[in-house]
Design a protein around this motif. Structure first.
Motif, PDB file in Angstrom:
ATOM      1  N   ARG B 238      32.572  46.449  35.985  1.00 57.49           N
ATOM      2  CA  ARG B 238      32.225  45.205  36.657  1.00 57.49           C
ATOM      3  C   ARG B 238      32.781  44.016  35.868  1.00 57.49           C
ATOM      4  O   ARG B 238      33.303  43.063  36.436  1.00 57.49           O
ATOM      5  CB  ARG B 238      30.705  45.128  36.727  1.00 57.49           C
ATOM      6  N   GLU B 240      35.359  44.028  33.907  1.00 59.17           N
ATOM      7  CA  GLU B 240      36.819  43.961  34.055  1.00 59.17           C
ATOM      8  C   GLU B 240      37.200  43.308  35.379  1.00 59.17           C
ATOM      9  O   GLU B 240      38.169  42.558  35.444  1.00 59.17           O
ATOM     10  CB  GLU B 240      37.425  45.373  33.952  1.00 59.17           C
ATOM     11  N   VAL B 241      36.424  43.584  36.423  1.00 60.08           N
ATOM     12  CA  VAL B 241      36.684  42.920  37.705  1.00 60.08           C
ATOM     13  C   VAL B 241      36.421  41.423  37.570  1.00 60.08           C
ATOM     14  O   VAL B 241      37.201  40.601  38.046  1.00 60.08           O
ATOM     15  CB  VAL B 241      35.805  43.532  38.816  1.00 60.08           C
ATOM     16  N   LEU B 242      35.336  41.086  36.875  1.00 55.30           N
ATOM     17  CA  LEU B 242      35.021  39.669  36.632  1.00 55.30           C
ATOM     18  C   LEU B 242      36.146  38.967  35.882  1.00 55.30           C
ATOM     19  O   LEU B 242      36.373  37.781  36.051  1.00 55.30           O
ATOM     20  CB  LEU B 242      33.746  39.554  35.790  1.00 55.30           C
ATOM     21  N   CYS B 243      36.836  39.718  35.027  1.00 56.96           N
ATOM     22  CA  CYS B 243      37.924  39.145  34.244  1.00 56.96           C
ATOM     23  C   CYS B 243      39.232  39.160  35.013  1.00 56.96           C
ATOM     24  O   CYS B 243      40.286  38.835  34.461  1.00 56.96           O
ATOM     25  CB  CYS B 243      38.106  39.910  32.928  1.00 56.96           C
ATOM     26  N   GLY B 244      39.194  39.574  36.257  1.00 62.32           N
ATOM     27  CA  GLY B 244      40.406  39.539  37.073  1.00 62.32           C
ATOM     28  C   GLY B 244      41.392  40.645  36.762  1.00 62.32           C
ATOM     29  O   GLY B 244      42.585  40.503  36.999  1.00 62.32           O
TER      30      GLY B 244
END
Lengths: 339, 336
Positions: B238, B240-244
Motif C-alpha cells: 500500500r 509503495e502505491v502511495l509513493c507512486g
C-alpha cells in the motif's frame, strides 16, 4: 487552474495562493444491507503554498481517510462518492491510475505512521529510497543512489552510508521515521501529507523529527497537511489548525486565534483533555451523555450527543462552517463568544 | 563462507536426527502385531521350527539388543534382508527409490507449473473469472482422491483414446531397460542414447505424474493465492502505491515476499509424496518405494519398512536443507 482563474477574472496571485483545494469531499464505507457509513462528509479545506495546516481529531474521526482520499486512495473498502481535490489545476479524483502514479510520491507525498511496517522488509533502505528517484525523476541507478544518500544525510540519520545497506527491521522507530520522511521529501514535493508521523516516538526524538520536517518543508517551500491526535504539537508547529469530528471540520482558524480564542465546544474538550484539566473537562462534557438519543448526523450536528450546549435545533439543523472573525471558521449554532 | 559453515552445521545435526528417526520407527515397526516367522513358514510350521527361525532372525533377543544389532549392521551399510523378496533391502531400495523419486519429482513439477501461475493470476484479480476457476479447482483438487483421478485418467487416455501405454510398470515389457546409472529410467535411457526406451519410459510416466500434478496443484495454488493476496494488501505494498510506484514493481516486491510460503508448501509436499504417492504407485503398478514399504508393513517384513523410513528421512532432510538455502537467497534478513 491559471487559465480558469483568468477566464473568470481572478487575479493570478489568487490562484497561485492555493496549493491544494478540497471541496465537498465525501468518502463512504459500504455497510452490508444498510446505508453506507459516511467517513468524510462534504469536507472543504484549502492549503496555501508554504503553509502547514494542522488537522486534529480523535481516532476514527476520518483523519487518515482524508489523507488517503486526497491521493485518491481511500482505505478499502471506502469509496470517494463526491467532491473535488484540486491540485495544480487538475482534479486528482478524475485522473487515471497512470496519471496518479506520476503525482503520488513526486508532487504529493505522504509520511506514514509506523514506518517499519510500511517499508518493504526484503529490500535495503537505500535501494527503496533510490527507486523513488529512479521512478519519479528518471535518474540512473548511480545518481539515484547518490541522491538517496544525500537525503539520508538531510534527515540526519547517523552513519547514513551504513544505513543505506540496512534492512527495515534493523532500524529503530526513529530511524525508520526519518527514512520515510526522506522518501517523502526525495522529489521536493509541493504538497506533503504527514499522517500521525511522530506518534509512538520518544518525546525528544519527536521534537527533532518535527523540527527537521518543518525545516525541510520551509526550504522546499512546500505546503503540508499535518495530521495528529496531539493538539499540543499543532500549537508550535502549524500555521493554521483544523479540528475534525466524524468526518466534518468543526473549527478551523489561524494558530493564534485557535488557541487564544477557541470557539467550538469540541475544541474546548480537546484542549481540556490536553491540559489534563478535569474541571474544564467536566465543564465541556454533558452530564447525561449516555441517555441522549443517537442523532442523525445527516441532518443534525455531528457533535450534538456529546455537546453540553446542544439544544433542539442542533438535532434538526446542521450548522454551517461559518466565519466568525477573519479566517476563523466554526461549525456550531452556539459557539463561544469572545471579544 | 557463512553459508558453508551453516551447511556444515546442518549436516552435523543430520546424524542425531537420523538416529532419533531410526529409533522411533524401529519401536513403531516392532510394535505392529504379527510374527514374520509364522508368515514365512506357513500354517503348518511346528513350534520348534518357528523358535529356530526366531533365533536365526535374531528375534529371540530383547528389543534394545535387537536395536543395537540393527544399528551395528546399519553402520556397515547393511539394512537387513526382506524375507519377501529374499534380497538385501539396500539393493531393493536402490532399485525402487529412484522410481518413486522420478514420479514424485515430475508430478510435483507439474503441480507447481499449474498451481503457481493460477494462484498468482487469481490473486491479481480477486473477483475475475480466473479467480473463480482457481477457487473451484482448489476445492476440487482437495476433495478428489488421487487413486480415483488416476483411474479416470486411465479410462480416458488409455482405454478410450489409446494415447498412452498400459498402466503396467515403468516401461514396456518388450523393451530392454537401459543399463541402470541413476535408477531413473528416463535419464538412464537418455544417457544410453536409447530413444525407444526413453519414449516408452516417458509414456509410462505421463499419467501417474499428471495424476499427482493435478491433485497437488490444489494446495500450491491455494497457498500462492492467499500469500500473494496478503502481500498485495500489506502495508508495504500500500505504501509503495502511495509513493507512486508502478504496478509491476509493486507486484514484483509482493511476489518476493510471498515466495517463502510457496517454497515451504512445495517442500512439505515433496517430503510427504515420497510415501504419499503409494496409491498412485499401486494403480499404475509402478513398483516404487512406497509400494515396497506398504507390502512390508502388511507382511511383518520389518527391514524394508525401516529402510524406507531411513531413505525418506534422508531425502526430507536434504530437501529441507535446500529449502533453507533458498530462504537465504530470498530473504536477506536471515543471513544479514
Amino acid at each position: 487552474m491559471p487559465a480558469f482563474a483568468q477566464s473568470i477574472g481572478l487575479p493570478p496571485q489568487n490562484s497561485a495562493a492555493v496549493a491544494l483545494l478540497v471541496e465537498r469531499l465525501r468518502v463512504e464505507f459500504p455497510v452490508l444491507r444498510g446505508k453506507p457509513k459516511v467517513a468524510i462528509r462534504d469536507l472543504d479545506i484549502s492549503i496555501r503554498p508554504g503553509e502547514i495546516l494542522g488537522l486534529v481529531g480523535e481516532s476514527g474521526a476520518g483523519k487518515t481517510t482524508l489523507a488517503r482520499a486526497i491521493l485518491n486512495l481511500p482505505p478499502a473498502p471506502g469509496r470517494i462518492t463526491a467532491g473535488v481535490v484540486q491540485f495544480d489545476g487538475v482534479d486528482l479524483l478524475r485522473l487515471s491510475e497512470g496519471e496518479l502514479q506520476r503525482i503520488r510520491g513526486r508532487d504529493i507525498s505522504m509520511v506514514v505512521p509506523n514506518p517499519r511496517g510500511e517499508l518493504n522488509p526484503l529490500v535495503p533502505v537505500g535501494v527503496q529510497l533510490a527507486s523513488i528517484a529512479q521512478v519519479h525523476l528518471d535518474k540512473d541507478r548511480h545518481s539515484a543512489r547518490a541522491m538517496a544518500l544525500e537525503m539520508l544525510q538531510a534527515v540526519q540519520i547517523p552513519d547514513p552510508e551504513r544505513r543505506m545497506r540496512a534492512y527495515p527491521h534493523e532500524l529503530s522507530g526513529g530511524m525508520a521515521q526519518r527514512v520515510v520522511i526522506a522518501i517523502a521529501l526525495m522529489c521536493s514535493p509541493r504538497f506533503i501529507i504527514s499522517d500521525d508521523a511522530t506518534s509512538g516516538l520518544d518525546v525528544t526524538v519527536q521534537a527533532q523529527i518535527l523540527e527537521l520536517l518543518r525545516h525541510l518543508v520551509r526550504k522546499q517551500s512546500s505546503a503540508m497537511l499535518f495530521i495528529t491526535r496531539d493538539i499540543g504539537i499543532t500549537a508550535h508547529f502549524c500555521d493554521r489548525v483544523a479540528v475534525i469530528y466524524r468526518g466534518e471540520i468543526m473549527e478551523i482558524a489561524p494558530r493564534e486565534s485557535f488557541f487564544l480564542a477557541p470557539r467550538h465546544p469540541y475544541t474546548m474538550l480537546l484542549l481540556a483533555a490536553f491540559l489534563h484539566n478535569p474541571q474544564l473537562r467536566r465543564a465541556w462534557t454533558p452530564p447525561d451523555a449516555s441517555v441522549r438519543a443517537n442523532v442523525d448526523t445527516e441532518i443534525g450536528c455531528a457533535y450534538t450527543d456529546r455537546c453540553p450546549r446542544a439544544r433542539k435545533i442542533c438535532q434538526t439543523t446542521k450548522p454551517l462552517l461559518a466565519e466568525r472573525i477573519s479566517g476563523h471558521f466554526v461549525r456550531c449554532h452556539f459557539p463561544l463568544e469572545r471579544e | 563462507m557463512r553459508i558453508i559453515l551453516y551447511i556444515g552445521r546442518r549436516l552435523l545435526f543430520i546424524v542425531p536426527q537420523l538416529l532419533g528417526i531410526v529409533l522411533v520407527s524401529f519401536l513403531l515397526v516392532k510394535s505392529i502385531p504379527g510374527d514374520p516367522a509364522v508368515l514365512m513358514l506357513g500354517p503348518t510350521a511346528t513350534p520348534d521350527a518357528i523358535a529356530s527361525l526366531h533365533r536365526k532372525l535374531g528375534l529371540d533377543h530383547s528389543l534394545p539388543v535387537q536395536f543395537w544389532i540393527y544399528l551395528k549392521n546399519l553402520a556397515h551399510g547393511d539394512l537387513g534382508t526382506s524375507w519377501q523378496t529374499t534380497r538385501p533391502v539396500l539393493e531393493d531400495l536402490i532399485q525402487r527409490f529412484p522410481a518413486t523419486l522420478e514420479l514424485v519429482s515430475l508430478g510435483l513439477l507439474l503441480a507447481v507449473l499449474i498451481g503457481v501461475p493460477l494462484g498468482l493470476a487469481s490473486a491479481f484479480n480477486e473477483r475475475g473469472w480466473l479467480a473463480g476457476i482457481a477457487n473451484f479447482y482448489g476445492l476440487g483438487a482437495g476433495s478428489l482422491p488421487d487413486f480415483w483421478l488416476a483411474l479416470v485418467l486411465i479410462f480416458i487416455f488409455y482405454t478410450t483414446l489409446q494415447w498412452v501405454p498400459a498402466p503396467l510398470g515403468r516401461i514396456d515389457l518388450t523393451i530392454v531397460p537401459p543399463p541402470p546409472v541413476t535408477g531413473v529410467l528416463t535419464v538412464d535411457a537418455l544417457l544410453a542414447g536409447d530413444w525407444q526406451a526413453f519414449r516408452s519410459a516417458a509414456g509410462h510416466l505421463v499419467l501417474p505424474a499428471l495424476t499427482l500434478g493435478l491433485i497437488n496443484a490444489g494446495p500450491i495454488l491455494k497457498m500462492t493465492q492467499s500469500s500473494m493476496e496478503k502481500m498485495l494488501q500489506s502495508d508495504f505494498s500500500r505504501y509503495e502505491v502511495l509513493c507512486g510506484m508502478p504496478r509491476r514493481l509493486v507486484v514484483r516486491h509482493a511476489l518476493r515476499n510471498a515466495l517463502p510460503s510457496v517454497v515451504t508448501i512445495i517442500s512439505v509436499l515433496y517430503g510427504f509424496l515420497i510415501g504419499g504417492a503409494v496409491l498412485v504407485e499401486i494403480v499404475f503398478s509402478w513398483g516404487g518405494a512406497g509400494q515396497y514399504a506398504v507390502q512390508g508393513v502388511l507382511n511383518s517384513d520389518f527391514y524394508p519398512v525401516l529402510g524406507f523410513v531411513l531413505f525418506s528421512a534422508i531425502f526430507s532432510l536434504f530437501v529441507y536443507l535446500v529449502v533453507d538455502l533458498i530462504y537465504f537467497a530470498i530473504d536477506p534478513r536471515i543471513s544479514h
